[in-house]
Design an enzyme around this catalytic site. Structure first.
Site, PDB file in Angstrom:
ATOM      1  CB  THR A 116      -2.579  -0.743  -4.560  1.00  0.00           C
ATOM      2  OG1 THR A 116      -2.044   0.025  -5.636  1.00  0.00           O
ATOM      3  CG2 THR A 116      -2.278  -2.201  -4.874  1.00  0.00           C
ATOM      4  CG  ASP A 117      -3.882   3.204  -8.080  1.00  0.00           C
ATOM      5  OD1 ASP A 117      -2.853   2.595  -7.727  1.00  0.00           O
ATOM      6  OD2 ASP A 117      -3.883   4.430  -8.352  1.00  0.00           O
ATOM      7  CD  GLU A 118       1.256   0.244  -8.151  1.00  0.00           C
ATOM      8  OE1 GLU A 118       1.913  -0.595  -8.768  1.00  0.00           O
ATOM      9  OE2 GLU A 118       1.747   1.133  -7.460  1.00  0.00           O
ATOM     10  CE1 TYR A 141       2.318  -3.537  -3.259  1.00  0.00           C
ATOM     11  CE2 TYR A 141       1.974  -2.050  -5.120  1.00  0.00           C
ATOM     12  CZ  TYR A 141       1.716  -2.414  -3.807  1.00  0.00           C
ATOM     13  OH  TYR A 141       0.853  -1.671  -3.040  1.00  0.00           O
ATOM     14  CE  LYS A 145      -1.925  -4.661  -1.432  1.00  0.00           C
ATOM     15  NZ  LYS A 145      -1.902  -4.735   0.063  1.00  0.00           N
TER      16      LYS A 145
HETATM   17  P1  NAD Z   1       5.024   0.398   4.071  1.00  0.00           P
HETATM   18  O1  NAD Z   1       5.945  -0.338   3.160  1.00  0.00           O
HETATM   19  O2  NAD Z   1       5.381   1.764   4.535  1.00  0.00           O
HETATM   20  O3  NAD Z   1       4.778  -0.462   5.401  1.00  0.00           O
HETATM   21  C1  NAD Z   1       4.469  -1.830   5.377  1.00  0.00           C
HETATM   22  C2  NAD Z   1       4.478  -2.312   6.825  1.00  0.00           C
HETATM   23  O4  NAD Z   1       4.134  -3.710   6.828  1.00  0.00           O
HETATM   24  C3  NAD Z   1       5.854  -2.194   7.506  1.00  0.00           C
HETATM   25  O5  NAD Z   1       5.704  -1.678   8.807  1.00  0.00           O
HETATM   26  C4  NAD Z   1       6.355  -3.641   7.538  1.00  0.00           C
HETATM   27  O6  NAD Z   1       7.236  -3.893   8.639  1.00  0.00           O
HETATM   28  C5  NAD Z   1       5.045  -4.400   7.665  1.00  0.00           C
HETATM   29  N1  NAD Z   1       5.147  -5.800   7.179  1.00  0.00           N
HETATM   30  C6  NAD Z   1       5.705  -6.228   6.012  1.00  0.00           C
HETATM   31  N2  NAD Z   1       5.599  -7.574   5.927  1.00  0.00           N
HETATM   32  C7  NAD Z   1       4.935  -7.986   7.042  1.00  0.00           C
HETATM   33  C8  NAD Z   1       4.508  -9.257   7.511  1.00  0.00           C
HETATM   34  N3  NAD Z   1       4.732 -10.385   6.817  1.00  0.00           N
HETATM   35  N4  NAD Z   1       3.844  -9.322   8.697  1.00  0.00           N
HETATM   36  C9  NAD Z   1       3.614  -8.189   9.431  1.00  0.00           C
HETATM   37  N5  NAD Z   1       4.004  -6.961   9.025  1.00  0.00           N
HETATM   38  C10 NAD Z   1       4.646  -6.861   7.847  1.00  0.00           C
HETATM   39  O7  NAD Z   1       3.603   0.365   3.364  1.00  0.00           O
HETATM   40  P2  NAD Z   1       2.549   1.533   3.097  1.00  0.00           P
HETATM   41  O8  NAD Z   1       3.022   2.362   1.969  1.00  0.00           O
HETATM   42  O9  NAD Z   1       2.159   2.126   4.381  1.00  0.00           O
HETATM   43  O10 NAD Z   1       1.326   0.649   2.537  1.00  0.00           O
HETATM   44  C11 NAD Z   1       0.388   0.057   3.426  1.00  0.00           C
HETATM   45  C12 NAD Z   1      -0.654  -0.689   2.614  1.00  0.00           C
HETATM   46  O11 NAD Z   1      -1.303   0.220   1.738  1.00  0.00           O
HETATM   47  C13 NAD Z   1      -0.077  -1.790   1.747  1.00  0.00           C
HETATM   48  O12 NAD Z   1      -0.936  -2.898   1.788  1.00  0.00           O
HETATM   49  C14 NAD Z   1      -0.055  -1.189   0.352  1.00  0.00           C
HETATM   50  O13 NAD Z   1      -0.206  -2.183  -0.636  1.00  0.00           O
HETATM   51  C15 NAD Z   1      -1.247  -0.273   0.411  1.00  0.00           C
HETATM   52  N6  NAD Z   1      -1.174   0.919  -0.463  1.00  0.00           N
HETATM   53  C16 NAD Z   1      -0.094   1.751  -0.413  1.00  0.00           C
HETATM   54  C17 NAD Z   1      -0.061   2.873  -1.232  1.00  0.00           C
HETATM   55  C18 NAD Z   1       1.110   3.833  -1.227  1.00  0.00           C
HETATM   56  O14 NAD Z   1       1.157   4.716  -2.102  1.00  0.00           O
HETATM   57  N7  NAD Z   1       2.028   3.742  -0.295  1.00  0.00           N
HETATM   58  C19 NAD Z   1      -1.150   3.155  -2.087  1.00  0.00           C
HETATM   59  C20 NAD Z   1      -2.243   2.275  -2.096  1.00  0.00           C
HETATM   60  C21 NAD Z   1      -2.253   1.167  -1.266  1.00  0.00           C
HETATM   61  P1  TYD Z   2       6.323   4.827  -7.007  1.00  0.00           P
HETATM   62  O1  TYD Z   2       6.383   5.852  -5.924  1.00  0.00           O
HETATM   63  O2  TYD Z   2       7.317   3.713  -6.993  1.00  0.00           O
HETATM   64  O3  TYD Z   2       4.838   4.274  -6.994  1.00  0.00           O
HETATM   65  P2  TYD Z   2       4.097   3.290  -8.072  1.00  0.00           P
HETATM   66  O4  TYD Z   2       5.071   2.677  -8.952  1.00  0.00           O
HETATM   67  O5  TYD Z   2       3.533   2.319  -7.106  1.00  0.00           O
HETATM   68  O6  TYD Z   2       3.102   4.148  -8.754  1.00  0.00           O
HETATM   69  O7  TYD Z   2       6.433   5.543  -8.391  1.00  0.00           O
HETATM   70  C1  TYD Z   2       5.528   6.577  -8.759  1.00  0.00           C
HETATM   71  C2  TYD Z   2       5.868   6.981 -10.175  1.00  0.00           C
HETATM   72  O8  TYD Z   2       7.169   7.582 -10.178  1.00  0.00           O
HETATM   73  C3  TYD Z   2       5.952   5.810 -11.133  1.00  0.00           C
HETATM   74  O9  TYD Z   2       5.481   6.216 -12.416  1.00  0.00           O
HETATM   75  C4  TYD Z   2       7.436   5.512 -11.215  1.00  0.00           C
HETATM   76  C5  TYD Z   2       8.074   6.883 -11.035  1.00  0.00           C
HETATM   77  N1  TYD Z   2       9.404   6.885 -10.386  1.00  0.00           N
HETATM   78  C6  TYD Z   2      10.490   7.498 -11.019  1.00  0.00           C
HETATM   79  O10 TYD Z   2      10.368   8.055 -12.124  1.00  0.00           O
HETATM   80  N2  TYD Z   2      11.710   7.470 -10.392  1.00  0.00           N
HETATM   81  C7  TYD Z   2      11.897   6.847  -9.206  1.00  0.00           C
HETATM   82  O11 TYD Z   2      13.050   6.833  -8.690  1.00  0.00           O
HETATM   83  C8  TYD Z   2      10.770   6.245  -8.547  1.00  0.00           C
HETATM   84  C9  TYD Z   2      10.931   5.563  -7.209  1.00  0.00           C
HETATM   85  C10 TYD Z   2       9.531   6.287  -9.177  1.00  0.00           C
END
Ligand code: NAD
Ligand code: TYD
Length: 331
Positions: A116-118, A141, A145
């Site tokens: 992630t970019d975070e 978090y 990562k």
């Molecule tokens: P999500 O939270 O929707 O899903 C995570 C999945 O992982 C779930 O199905 C959960 O059951 C499974 N899981 C959790 N712990 C586990 C374990 N110990 N063993 C096996 N499975 C396990 O996540 P997402 O939003 O789809 O993100 C997927 C990946 O992409 C993550 O690694 C996240 O860091 C990365 N990512 C997400 C975003 C975003 O905006 N959602 C952006 C950049 C990167």
């Molecule tokens: P989020 O979806 O939690 O992603 P991330 O923190 O990983 O970027 O949040 C996106 C942005 O929205 C972040 O600046 C936090 C803000 N946010 C709110 O203002 N209210 C909320 O209830 C949530 C979940 C996020």
């Protein structure tokens, strides 16, 4: 190819598994089925499912047999939850990544670590993160990562593991558990509930459609360099307030649902990615935010059967009360 997709029942992982199955790959899923995992996300997708933990060598061994590559989506992923307690984040995002890497080391298979970019932390106005920038994670978090990323790079250098890392920006689209900004605000708006914006709502995120994110990860899986790190930015930076206003417009919900509430501690003000390295491989985002958000809102409007059981479940309700109860009462 036979490919292990860990976390394949979650949001991005399930879209990726569908994409691979459509391309003719053999998909094996290993997922712990946490609150964020949902078997319905893979309805109609041909796959072999193993319920298990990426931090368990036995579970990984069982699922990974015969696979030529592992794409690791499995993670605890929500910043706000990591502020309430980070043990599971360290277990999965750090130790789980280590267990996968040890398997890859002995089995000689390729790994793509979905990050992630975070991990870069706050980015000053006018600048964008490149892959060689230092990691300065702000939340537990992001720190977990970053720990996973560093283990990947160590295994590449020291043990010659064939692994690459993608660092995607904030991702949105159908099938996202309703706790992150877009799915929470869309489902709140559809239910006539308040939209809790943290602080002034001027924090910006770079929005990436899930299909563009999956295309990038597939490209890195097939053509990324061993040890390569690839930023995946949507190229659409918007303040949270703008996103909230667009959601109100698209759902037809009234503006007075918007509430400014107490900020998230340690809140990163801005993320921004320079994705030139991935673009040089031939990737670019195809979806505009306008279209992607409108389609996402329509998906949530049509698929109450998918999200209502999640929101009415004890897990979501307890979390929402803990995260927002006091904030909204103060507002
Ligand atoms: P999500 O939270 O929707 O899903 C995570 C999945 O992982 C779930 O199905 C959960 O059951 C499974 N899981 C959790 N712990 C586990 C374990 N110990 N063993 C096996 N499975 C396990 O996540 P997402 O939003 O789809 O993100 C997927 C990946 O992409 C993550 O690694 C996240 O860091 C990365 N990512 C997400 C975003 C975003 O905006 N959602 C952006 C950049 C990167
Ligand atoms: P989020 O979806 O939690 O992603 P991330 O923190 O990983 O970027 O949040 C996106 C942005 O929205 C972040 O600046 C936090 C803000 N946010 C709110 O203002 N209210 C909320 O209830 C949530 C979940 C996020």
């Amino acid at each position: 190819m036979r490919i292990l997709v860990t976390g394949g029942l979650g949001f991005i992982g399930s879209h990726f598994a569908r994409r691979l199955a459509t391309a003719g790959d053999e998909v094996v899923v290993l997922d712990k089925l946490t609150y964020a995992g949902n078997p319905a996300n893979l309805d109609g997708v041909s796959h072999e499912l193993h319920i298990g933990d990426i931090a368990s060598p036995a579970d990984v061994e069982r699922a990974a047999g015969g696979c030529e590559a592992i794409v690791n989506f499995a993670a605890e992923t929500h910043v706000d939850r990591s502020l309430l307690g980070a043990a599971e984040f360290i277990h999965t995002d750090v130790h789980g990544t280590y267990v996968l890497l040890e398997h890859a080391r002995s089995a000689g298979v390729r790994v793509v670590q979905v990050s992630t970019d975070e991990v870069y932390g706050d980015v000053p106005p006018g600048e964008s993160s490149t892959e060689s920038d230092p990691l300065r994670p702000s939340s537990p978090y992001a720190a977990s990562k970053a720990g996973g990323d560093l283990l990947v790079l160590a295994h590449v250098r020291t043990f010659g593991v064939d692994a690459a890392i993608t660092r995607g920006s904030n991702t949105y689209g159908p099938n996202q558990y309703p706790e992150k900004l877009i799915p929470l605000f869309v489902t709140n708006a559809l239910d006539g509930e308040p939209l809790p914006l943290y602080g002034d709502g001027r924090q910006t995120r770079d929005w990436l459609h899930v299909s563009d994110h999956c295309a990038a990860i597939e490209l890195v899986l097939r053509r990324g360099e061993p040890g390569g790190v690839y930023n995946v930015g949507g190229g659409c930076e918007l303040p949270n307030l703008d996103v909230a206003e667009r959601i109100l417009e698209l759902t037809g919900a009234p503006r007075d649902l918007l509430r400014h509430v107490e900020d998230r501690p340690g809140h990163d003000r801005r993320y921004s990615l320079d994705s030139a390295r991935l673009r040089a491989l031939g990737w670019q985002p195809e979806r505009t935010f306008e279209d992607g958000l409108a389609e996402t809102v329509e998906w949530y409007r049509a698929r109450r059967d998918w999200w209502e059981p999640l929101r009415s479940g004890e897990h979501f309700r307890a979390y929402a009360e803990r995260q927002y109860g006091r904030r909204l009462a103060q507002g």
